[in-house]
Every structure is written in C-alpha cells, then in structure tokens.
Design a protein around this motif. Structure first.
Motif, PDB file in Angstrom:
ATOM      1  N   LEU A  63      80.386  12.849 121.594  1.00  0.00           N
ATOM      2  CA  LEU A  63      80.263  13.748 122.746  1.00  0.00           C
ATOM      3  C   LEU A  63      80.264  15.220 122.333  1.00  0.00           C
ATOM      4  O   LEU A  63      79.385  15.994 122.725  1.00  0.00           O
ATOM      5  N   LEU A  64      81.235  15.620 121.545  1.00  0.00           N
ATOM      6  CA  LEU A  64      81.389  17.031 121.189  1.00  0.00           C
ATOM      7  C   LEU A  64      80.206  17.525 120.364  1.00  0.00           C
ATOM      8  O   LEU A  64      79.791  18.685 120.493  1.00  0.00           O
ATOM      9  N   ARG A  65      79.641  16.674 119.530  1.00  0.00           N
ATOM     10  CA  ARG A  65      78.476  17.075 118.745  1.00  0.00           C
ATOM     11  C   ARG A  65      77.278  17.336 119.651  1.00  0.00           C
ATOM     12  O   ARG A  65      76.520  18.283 119.435  1.00  0.00           O
ATOM     13  N   VAL A  66      77.111  16.482 120.655  1.00  0.00           N
ATOM     14  CA  VAL A  66      75.995  16.663 121.593  1.00  0.00           C
ATOM     15  C   VAL A  66      76.186  17.938 122.400  1.00  0.00           C
ATOM     16  O   VAL A  66      75.235  18.689 122.634  1.00  0.00           O
ATOM     17  N   ILE A  67      77.411  18.195 122.834  1.00  0.00           N
ATOM     18  CA  ILE A  67      77.709  19.430 123.559  1.00  0.00           C
ATOM     19  C   ILE A  67      77.387  20.643 122.690  1.00  0.00           C
ATOM     20  O   ILE A  67      76.812  21.641 123.156  1.00  0.00           O
ATOM     21  N   LEU A  68      77.741  20.567 121.421  1.00  0.00           N
ATOM     22  CA  LEU A  68      77.463  21.671 120.497  1.00  0.00           C
ATOM     23  C   LEU A  68      75.954  21.878 120.339  1.00  0.00           C
ATOM     24  O   LEU A  68      75.476  23.019 120.313  1.00  0.00           O
ATOM     25  N   ILE A  69      75.222  20.784 120.243  1.00  0.00           N
ATOM     26  CA  ILE A  69      73.753  20.890 120.128  1.00  0.00           C
ATOM     27  C   ILE A  69      73.177  21.552 121.372  1.00  0.00           C
ATOM     28  O   ILE A  69      72.298  22.421 121.284  1.00  0.00           O
ATOM     29  N   TRP A  70      73.685  21.143 122.559  1.00  0.00           N
ATOM     30  CA  TRP A  70      73.218  21.779 123.796  1.00  0.00           C
ATOM     31  C   TRP A  70      73.512  23.274 123.778  1.00  0.00           C
ATOM     32  O   TRP A  70      72.666  24.089 124.153  1.00  0.00           O
ATOM     33  N   ALA A  71      74.694  23.622 123.304  1.00  0.00           N
ATOM     34  CA  ALA A  71      75.060  25.037 123.264  1.00  0.00           C
ATOM     35  C   ALA A  71      74.112  25.809 122.350  1.00  0.00           C
ATOM     36  O   ALA A  71      73.644  26.903 122.697  1.00  0.00           O
ATOM     37  N   LEU A  72      73.823  25.229 121.185  1.00  0.00           N
ATOM     38  CA  LEU A  72      72.955  25.923 120.233  1.00  0.00           C
ATOM     39  C   LEU A  72      71.533  26.054 120.757  1.00  0.00           C
ATOM     40  O   LEU A  72      70.897  27.097 120.636  1.00  0.00           O
ATOM     41  N   ILE A  73      71.034  24.979 121.384  1.00  0.00           N
ATOM     42  CA  ILE A  73      69.659  24.996 121.882  1.00  0.00           C
ATOM     43  C   ILE A  73      69.546  25.837 123.145  1.00  0.00           C
ATOM     44  O   ILE A  73      68.677  26.722 123.261  1.00  0.00           O
ATOM     45  N   ALA A  74      70.431  25.554 124.105  1.00  0.00           N
ATOM     46  CA  ALA A  74      70.304  26.188 125.418  1.00  0.00           C
ATOM     47  C   ALA A  74      70.722  27.650 125.412  1.00  0.00           C
ATOM     48  O   ALA A  74      70.050  28.499 125.997  1.00  0.00           O
ATOM     49  N   LEU A  75      71.841  27.941 124.762  1.00  0.00           N
ATOM     50  CA  LEU A  75      72.390  29.291 124.853  1.00  0.00           C
ATOM     51  C   LEU A  75      71.866  30.230 123.774  1.00  0.00           C
ATOM     52  O   LEU A  75      71.969  31.442 123.916  1.00  0.00           O
ATOM     53  N   ILE A  76      71.315  29.666 122.704  1.00  0.00           N
ATOM     54  CA  ILE A  76      70.826  30.521 121.624  1.00  0.00           C
ATOM     55  C   ILE A  76      69.335  30.287 121.377  1.00  0.00           C
ATOM     56  O   ILE A  76      68.536  31.221 121.375  1.00  0.00           O
ATOM     57  N   GLY A  77      68.963  28.995 121.213  1.00  0.00           N
ATOM     58  CA  GLY A  77      67.579  28.686 120.878  1.00  0.00           C
ATOM     59  C   GLY A  77      66.574  29.156 121.904  1.00  0.00           C
ATOM     60  O   GLY A  77      65.531  29.741 121.565  1.00  0.00           O
ATOM     61  N   MET A  78      66.863  28.928 123.197  1.00  0.00           N
ATOM     62  CA  MET A  78      65.930  29.325 124.257  1.00  0.00           C
ATOM     63  C   MET A  78      65.736  30.834 124.275  1.00  0.00           C
ATOM     64  O   MET A  78      64.629  31.338 124.490  1.00  0.00           O
ATOM     65  N   ALA A  79      66.827  31.553 124.055  1.00  0.00           N
ATOM     66  CA  ALA A  79      66.724  33.013 124.056  1.00  0.00           C
ATOM     67  C   ALA A  79      65.915  33.505 122.858  1.00  0.00           C
ATOM     68  O   ALA A  79      65.108  34.428 122.970  1.00  0.00           O
ATOM     69  N   LEU A  80      66.120  32.858 121.695  1.00  0.00           N
ATOM     70  CA  LEU A  80      65.381  33.260 120.507  1.00  0.00           C
ATOM     71  C   LEU A  80      63.887  32.981 120.672  1.00  0.00           C
ATOM     72  O   LEU A  80      63.043  33.742 120.186  1.00  0.00           O
ATOM     73  N   LEU A  81      63.555  31.904 121.370  1.00  0.00           N
ATOM     74  CA  LEU A  81      62.145  31.595 121.612  1.00  0.00           C
ATOM     75  C   LEU A  81      61.475  32.671 122.453  1.00  0.00           C
ATOM     76  O   LEU A  81      60.261  32.882 122.357  1.00  0.00           O
ATOM     77  N   GLU A  82      62.267  33.318 123.274  1.00  0.00           N
ATOM     78  CA  GLU A  82      61.722  34.387 124.102  1.00  0.00           C
ATOM     79  C   GLU A  82      61.585  35.699 123.338  1.00  0.00           C
ATOM     80  O   GLU A  82      61.119  36.693 123.884  1.00  0.00           O
ATOM     81  N   GLY A  83      62.025  35.718 122.086  1.00  0.00           N
ATOM     82  CA  GLY A  83      61.859  36.915 121.266  1.00  0.00           C
ATOM     83  C   GLY A  83      63.064  37.820 121.225  1.00  0.00           C
ATOM     84  O   GLY A  83      63.040  38.865 120.589  1.00  0.00           O
ATOM     85  N   ASN A  84      64.124  37.450 121.910  1.00  0.00           N
ATOM     86  CA  ASN A  84      65.347  38.255 121.850  1.00  0.00           C
ATOM     87  C   ASN A  84      66.546  37.351 122.151  1.00  0.00           C
ATOM     88  O   ASN A  84      66.385  36.174 122.461  1.00  0.00           O
ATOM     89  N   TYR A  85      67.710  37.896 122.022  1.00  0.00           N
ATOM     90  CA  TYR A  85      68.922  37.136 122.325  1.00  0.00           C
ATOM     91  C   TYR A  85      69.819  37.965 123.219  1.00  0.00           C
ATOM     92  O   TYR A  85      69.952  39.162 123.033  1.00  0.00           O
ATOM     93  N   TRP A  86      70.398  37.337 124.207  1.00  0.00           N
ATOM     94  CA  TRP A  86      71.263  38.060 125.122  1.00  0.00           C
ATOM     95  C   TRP A  86      72.468  37.203 125.496  1.00  0.00           C
ATOM     96  O   TRP A  86      72.409  35.976 125.446  1.00  0.00           O
ATOM     97  N   LEU A  87      73.525  37.845 125.844  1.00  0.00           N
ATOM     98  CA  LEU A  87      74.686  37.166 126.409  1.00  0.00           C
ATOM     99  C   LEU A  87      74.908  37.582 127.857  1.00  0.00           C
ATOM    100  O   LEU A  87      75.844  37.130 128.496  1.00  0.00           O
ATOM    101  N   ASP A  88      74.051  38.462 128.346  1.00  0.00           N
ATOM    102  CA  ASP A  88      74.165  38.956 129.711  1.00  0.00           C
ATOM    103  C   ASP A  88      73.580  37.922 130.683  1.00  0.00           C
ATOM    104  O   ASP A  88      72.373  37.666 130.656  1.00  0.00           O
ATOM    105  N   PRO A  89      74.399  37.310 131.547  1.00  0.00           N
ATOM    106  CA  PRO A  89      73.885  36.265 132.449  1.00  0.00           C
ATOM    107  C   PRO A  89      72.966  36.782 133.547  1.00  0.00           C
ATOM    108  O   PRO A  89      72.374  35.985 134.270  1.00  0.00           O
ATOM    109  N   THR A  90      72.842  38.085 133.690  1.00  0.00           N
ATOM    110  CA  THR A  90      71.945  38.626 134.718  1.00  0.00           C
ATOM    111  C   THR A  90      70.498  38.697 134.231  1.00  0.00           C
ATOM    112  O   THR A  90      69.595  38.957 135.020  1.00  0.00           O
ATOM    113  N   VAL A  91      70.275  38.490 132.935  1.00  0.00           N
ATOM    114  CA  VAL A  91      68.933  38.579 132.368  1.00  0.00           C
ATOM    115  C   VAL A  91      68.205  37.264 132.571  1.00  0.00           C
ATOM    116  O   VAL A  91      68.643  36.218 132.099  1.00  0.00           O
ATOM    117  N   VAL A  92      67.091  37.306 133.291  1.00  0.00           N
ATOM    118  CA  VAL A  92      66.269  36.128 133.521  1.00  0.00           C
ATOM    119  C   VAL A  92      64.819  36.494 133.222  1.00  0.00           C
ATOM    120  O   VAL A  92      64.258  37.361 133.890  1.00  0.00           O
TER     121      VAL A  92
END
Length: 355
Positions: free
Chosen positions: A137-166
């Motif tokens: 379970l924890l490994r899958v959660i970690l993968i989701w975190a890496l893909i969803a919270l970091i990977g998706m942002a990197l695919l867009e050409g930048n990285y953000w932690l600001d939840p207001t950025v869409v």
C-alpha cells in the motif's frame, strides 16, 4: 464574515479568513491519518489492509447521506437558474467536477463548502486502489505522490506547490487529483505510519517542547496574517508540524481532552455541512420578523452558531449515527454477498488444478 462587515472587511481578513483556511487544511491532515489507521493493521513493514470495496462502501455510507440532504436543501434555498442549475446539482451529487472556481477549490458544488468533500472523495478513490495492493500500500501511495504531485507538474514544464495554480487546458478532474493540496492527505498517512512505528520521543519534555513550538508557529502565522493560503506554501507546513508533534507526543503521554471538545469532534462533519443552511435560517428569521437592530452583527453570529450546533447535534444523532449504522450494516452484507458470488463464479471458471 457575512454578519460583521462583509468578506473584504478588516475583521474578516484578519480574524476569520485564517481560521477557515487553517480548518480545511487541518481537516485534510486528520483525514489522511484517520483513514490510514482505520483501514490497516500492523506495523508499517507488515501491513494488513482492508478490502478496497468494503472501504469505499463504508466511507461513502459515512459521508454521502448527509452530504446529499444538505446539497438538496441548499439547492432548494438558493435556486435561481444562474449558479444553482440542474447541471450543477447533478455534478455535485455525483462528484463530477467542472472548472467553475479558482484553485484550490477548482469545483464549487451546489453546497459551496462541499469543494473539500470532492477532494476527500478523490483521495478515497486513490486510497482504495492502493488498498488492492495489500502490504505494498505505502509504495503505491508513494508512486501516486511522485507521479501526481511532481510528475504531472514537470510534464507541464514547471513545478509548483501552490494549490491555486491550475493550467488553463486542464480538466477539473485532472486538476484535482494532482493538486498540491493533496500533499496534506499524504502527510496524514505518513503521520499514521510514524504513529504505528517504534519511533517516539525519548521523554515528555521534548514532546511538549515540539508541541509548544509548532503551536506557537501556527498562532504567530494566524495573528500576523502572514501567508494565509491553502497548502504547504501557506498554512499547511506549520499545521503539519503541529499535527505530527501532537500525534507523536500522544505516544509519550496522554492528553486530557475535555468532553465538550470530544462532542464537538463527533458532530464536526455535520457542523461543516449544516452551517450554510443555519446562516440562511438566521437571515430568514431576521428578515421575516423584521427584527433589524439589535438582531444583527454579533448577535446574528451568536444565533447562527447556536442554530448550527443544534442542527448538527440532531443530524449527527439521526442521520450520521442512527441511519449511518443501519446503512453500513446493510451495505456490508450486500458487499460480502457480491464478493462471495464473484469468488464462486471465478472458482467455477477455473480449471480444477488451479482452484
């Protein structure tokens, strides 16, 4: 804010807005923590997990009946054919978000405070999928975190932690699942992992110092009105520090919690969903009876708080607790029957040597 000068007044900005934002972020932290503890057993390196279908059924039975009732009531109260449309009601009832608000809300349902419930349901779906992997379970959660919270942002050409950025070309669902505000759920899960582990404070003194320091940071941010925003770039970091220190301190010494706070905790979900309806009732009383001054301002706030508490006590007792317990048992039996039937069907299809 509504009754004491408006949403843009100094009172609202300095006293109430920080509380509303901090409350939601703390709710996400608690949610991740409680969901992890209630759906798993054992040490982090040997987890036993709940059945994913049972988990989803129990969670939806827990939150949906009251959400459904409050959504229908507020839709009837506020219906005007402009914002409150049939399409919005449909999307709200079935958690089908659309981009109709700024981040992190993204989707503002018929019951406006329900935007956070949309994130909660999205988290449930990801967590249920992770439960299917059992002790991993924890490994899958970690993968989701890496893909969803970091990977998706990197695919867009930048990285953000600001939840207001869409990103402008993203759909609502695509914007909700990788939104950085979900990191609060993840920190809640990691706090649960720490709580289950052998990690602890050496004595009560460092535990109390950690709690005092993190609490002071939260109070200082609140009082100074500095960087009041959702997520780890706003109030999330000091709140996470406070939450982790409180949970870990609990392993060293027991907190004495007044019974009134326990009762408020019990009705907190009802209180969150009911208070917009209580506001409307208070306004109606004031207008229909032409009470005016002094029945306005802080007195109207007091009446609304009293109405909210009273309605929440009733909805908790008769909807969340009584109906919820019955619905949970019924759904549990139905779920067990479905799972057993599926297992029998699969067993019947398998060759004898593989059964």
């Amino acid at each position: 804010m509504l009754f004491t000068g408006g949403y843009d007044s100094e009172m609202a900005i300095r006293a109430f807005r920080p509380a509303s934002i901090m409350g939601v972020d703390m709710f996400f932290l608690i949610c991740g923590f409680v969901i992890f503890l209630s759906s798993t057993k054992g040490k982090p390196d040997d987890l036993q997990t709940q059945n994913p279908l049972n988990f989803l059924v129990r969670r939806l039975v827990r939150i949906y009946p009251l959400y459904l009732i409050c959504t229908l009531v507020i839709f009837g109260i506020e219906f005007n054919g402009e914002r409150q449309t049939g399409e919005l009601l449909f999307r709200s009832l079935f958690f089908m978000p659309t981009l109709n608000a700024t981040g992190p809300n993204i989707f503002e349902p018929a019951l406006t405070v329900g935007w956070s419930i949309t994130y909660e349901v999205a988290f449930y779906s990801v967590f249920a999928l992770s439960l299917a992997f059992g002790k991993y379970l924890l490994r899958v959660i970690l993968i989701w975190a890496l893909i969803a919270l970091i990977g998706m942002a990197l695919l867009e050409g930048n990285y953000w932690l600001d939840p207001t950025v869409v990103p402008p070309d993203w759909s609502a669902a695509r914007a909700i699942f990788p939104n950085p505000i979900n990191s609060l759920f993840l920190i809640g899960i990691l706090t649960g992992v720490l709580y289950r582990s052998d990690v602890h404070f050496g004595s009560a003194t460092p535990a109390m110092l950690a709690v005092a320091f993190s609490f002071t940071c939260c109070v200082a941010q609140y009082m100074s009105n500095w960087n009041i925003a959702h997520g780890m770039t706003g109030v999330g970091l000091p709140l996470a520090a406070l939450f982790v220190s409180l949970v870990m301190a609990e392993k060293t010494f027991r907190f004495v919690v007044p019974d009134v706070l326990v009762r408020l905790g019990n009705i907190s979900y009802s209180l969150y969903l009911i208070h917009p309806i209580a506001i409307w009732i208070a306004i109606w009383i004031n207008v229909d009876f032409n009470l005016g001054n002094p029945f306005s301002g802080w007195l109207l706030v007091a009446v609304t708080v009293a109405l909210s508490l009273g309605l929440s006590v009733m909805t908790y007792a008769f909807i969340e607790k009584a109906f919820g317990s019955w619905a949970t048992r019924w759904c549990q039996h139905a779920t067990d029957w479905v799972l057993e039937s599926c297992a029998q069907q699969i067993s019947g299809w398998m060759p004898q040597r593989l059964r």
